[in-house]
Write an enzyme that holds these catalytic residues in place. Structure first.
Site, short mmCIF file in Angstrom:
data_model
loop_
_atom_site.label_atom_id
_atom_site.label_comp_id
_atom_site.label_asym_id
_atom_site.label_seq_id
_atom_site.Cartn_x
_atom_site.Cartn_y
_atom_site.Cartn_z
N CYS A 85 3.89 8.91 -10.80
CA CYS A 85 4.91 9.56 -11.60
C CYS A 85 6.09 9.89 -10.70
O CYS A 85 6.09 9.54 -9.52
CB CYS A 85 4.36 10.82 -12.27
SG CYS A 85 3.64 11.98 -11.10
N LEU B 239 3.73 9.05 -15.91
CA LEU B 239 2.96 7.87 -16.29
C LEU B 239 1.55 8.37 -16.54
O LEU B 239 0.87 8.82 -15.61
CB LEU B 239 2.97 6.82 -15.17
CG LEU B 239 2.15 5.55 -15.46
CD1 LEU B 239 2.82 4.73 -16.56
CD2 LEU B 239 1.99 4.70 -14.22
N ASN C 286 2.59 14.03 -7.49
CA ASN C 286 2.54 12.61 -7.78
C ASN C 286 1.36 12.08 -6.98
O ASN C 286 1.34 12.19 -5.76
CB ASN C 286 3.85 11.95 -7.32
CG ASN C 286 3.79 10.43 -7.37
OD1 ASN C 286 2.98 9.85 -8.07
ND2 ASN C 286 4.64 9.79 -6.61
N GLY C 287 0.37 11.55 -7.66
CA GLY C 287 -0.76 11.00 -6.91
C GLY C 287 -2.06 11.05 -7.69
O GLY C 287 -2.08 11.35 -8.89
N THR D 263 12.23 -7.78 6.80
CA THR D 263 10.94 -8.29 6.31
C THR D 263 10.48 -7.55 5.05
O THR D 263 9.85 -8.13 4.17
CB THR D 263 9.86 -8.23 7.42
OG1 THR D 263 8.73 -8.97 7.00
CG2 THR D 263 9.45 -6.82 7.76
N ARG E 116 12.40 -9.18 2.11
CA ARG E 116 11.86 -10.52 1.82
C ARG E 116 10.56 -10.43 1.03
O ARG E 116 10.36 -11.11 0.03
CB ARG E 116 11.56 -11.26 3.12
CG ARG E 116 12.76 -11.78 3.85
CD ARG E 116 12.28 -12.41 5.15
NE ARG E 116 13.37 -12.76 6.02
CZ ARG E 116 13.22 -13.09 7.30
NH1 ARG E 116 12.02 -13.10 7.83
NH2 ARG E 116 14.27 -13.42 8.03
#
Length: 561
Positions: A2, A50, A75-76, A337, A340
């Site tokens: 969330c 969420l 959040n978790g 990186t 990408r």
């Protein structure tokens, strides 16, 4: 997963400041709440939800009748909340896993609270009775957290930096927005004015230390000793346990599957355990790549072996290039990186959100850092230096792979689960002798592969498949993804601009057209925030000018064998 956001001591109208909270709406597409704190008119919480656990009572900030003075925004996922409830006899008001944070804090204070949580978390805890604010973040920073604190005590906290950079304040916001350090908690005094003062920042857990919550783990004490059979058995037991505890969800579970060792192991163990607990829907696995890329072919093989409902997303060059700007905006970094590798992960997450009902997504992040999976580990001068490098990479995960994994999935309202970063699994692996963990016989992650060799979870050619970076594996062997990107960018950045790059960007100056292009986009969205990335990710012990594994001499694709 969330989005959390909170302000303490705001001088500006909260209804205006609240617009900043909407910058992280993607993290919680199911519901939003904005709530002022009683008695502190300039303090508030914002929460994007969420719904994954307890869909009825899961809104935040969480407040319970027993502790009316406590406010929690987190959040978790706390995987051991039921064990903690049982061990300490907590009387829960909801089914929300995060409620345990309130009970732990009431019982033993913030140090014990942070140390006893087995899971991934970032939280803001307000105690109005004792006038304290607490911030905390899990060991590896799997869940993100940013903060800004001005000289006069205005505090802003958010899951992503984009929710803080446009806040208004009377002294203007020249103060630094910065990531909150993983494995730490901070104590702040709350003044009657709503402003705060930092008291202390404490490191509560280091990745090498066995976590305190082992005392109430479902897997009891393991056999000690470093004989190879004991070690292999312990690795299998702890990894399976790491996947099992992450099955906690009321939404459909899926799994990213690149066909490399890490995601394949996660998918195979996940499907096995889902069958054991009678989850009655097929596991959806997801791969992305260009036509006939190594990742697509390998993932297809794994999916057929384990029996998952497999989805392939075909990446075309144009789509990948068009996504660069929105990916950089989501990531809040200009690391080469990371960008990408994020493009493929961002696009596969977009597909999952639009075309399926999988929401809780398992992935293989953390394994390369923990088990010495990067190609350059073959060049380590000694096992001890390899072990030190492994720990350094784990400490910096929140700047690179964990950042990528969180932002690319959260951008599409998905929740990521990463069993390789389980506290108990990682502390055990890091406790093993350094010489056991190094690459052997020219093969990286040798010990991890060996541990699962007799399990029949994966085809042998996948279990022993050489390392392939996600950003390279999604392209064909003939032309890697990074060289496709570079060809496009060469046309976008003038030689003269690159020559003057160090003048324009003195901190982490771009050395290539590709890094210049990414930096331009980053500065467009986050001007003057280059310090969020302390340094570029680069291999060690080799004279590398590019982070791609394919530029290293050790790299050899299966088609060249």
């Amino acid at each position: 997963m969330c989005g959390i956001w909170a302000l303490f001591g705001s001088d500006e109208c909260l209804s205006v400041q609240c617009l900043s909270a909407m910058k992280i709406a993607h993290r919680g597409p199911d519901a939003f709440r904005f709530e002022n704190v009683n008695g502190f008119t300039n303090c508030c919480f914002g929460f994007h939800r969420l719904a994954v656990v307890d869909q009825l009572y899961g809104m935040q900030p969480i407040r319970v009748k027993k502790f009316p003075y406590l406010w929690l925004c987190y959040n978790g996922e706390i995987y051991n909340f039921k064990q903690l409830q049982k061990q300490f006899g907590f009387d829960f008001q909801t089914l929300v896993d995060g409620e345990v944070i309130l009970h732990l804090y009431n019982r033993g204070g913030i140090e014990q609270t942070a140390s006893m949580l087995d899971g991934v978390f970032a939280f803001i805890l307000l105690d109005t009775a004792n006038r304290k604010v607490f911030l905390a973040r899990d060991t590896y920073g799997v869940r993100p957290l940013f903060k800004v604190l001005t000289d006069d005590g205005f505090l802003g906290v958010c899951s992503e930096a984009k929710g803080l950079i446009n806040l208004k304040h009377s002294t203007s916001l020249c103060s630094k927005v910065e990531p909150f350090l993983p494995g730490h908690y901070e104590v702040l005094d709350l003044k009657p004015s709503g402003k705060v003062a930092s008291v202390e920042l404490v490191k509560f857990h280091s990745c090498k230390d066995e976590p305190l919550h082992v005392a109430c783990d479902t897997v009891e004490a393991l056999p000690s000793g470093f004989d190879i059979d004991t070690v292999k058995s312990n690795i299998r037991i702890l990894f399976e346990n790491a996947v099992r505890k992450r099955l906690m969800a009321h939404r459909r579970i899926g799994c990213l599957l690149s066909g490399g060792l890490d995601s394949s192991l996660v998918a195979a163990v996940l499907l096995k355990l889902m069958k054991e607990i009678n989850i009655n829907y097929p596991l959806q696995t997801f791969a992305i790549g260009m036509e006939n890329s190594p990742d697509l072919l390998a993932a297809r093989k794994v999916a057929a072996h384990i029996g998952s409902e497999h989805h392939e997303v075909i990446l075309n060059t144009e789509e990948g290039i068009q996504a660069i700007e929105e990916v950089i905006f989501s990531l809040e970094t200009y690391d080469i990186t990371t960008i990408r590798a994020s493009i493929g992960m961002y696009l596969v997450s977009k597909y999952i959100r639009k075309k399926t009902d999988s929401v809780v997504i398992f992935s293989g992040e953390g394994s390369d850092e923990l088990t010495q999976g990067y190609i350059y580990f073959h060049k380590a001068p000694s096992p001890e230096e390899a072990a030190e490098e492994s720990e350094r990479l784990l400490k910096e995960l929140y700047l690179f792979d964990v950042l990528r994994a969180d932002r690319t999935t959260a951008a599409h309202g998905l929740e990521l689960r990463v069993p390789f970063l389980d506290h108990r699994f990682t502390s055990y692996y890091l406790s093993l002798p350094a010489e056991l963990r190094i690459p052997k016989n020219g093969i990286e992650k040798y010990l991890l592969r060996l541990s699962f060799e007799d399990s029949n979870l994966l085809p042998k050619e996948i279990l022993w498949r050489p390392k392939e970076a996600f950003s390279d594996g999604i392209a064909s062997v003939k032309k890697s993804w990074f060289s496709i990107l570079q060809d496009y960018i060469d046309q976008q950045v003038d030689d003269l601009l690159l020559e003057k790059a160090a003048e324009k960007y003195p901190f982490n100056p771009p050395k290539t057209k590709e890094s210049y292009y990414y930096r331009q986009i980053f500065e467009k969205h986050y001007p003057g925030r280059s310090s969020w990335l302390p340094h570029y990710w680069m291999p060690r012990w080799v004279k590398a000018t590019d982070p791609s594994a394919r530029t290293l001499k050790h790299y050899k694709s299966a088609t060249q064998e």
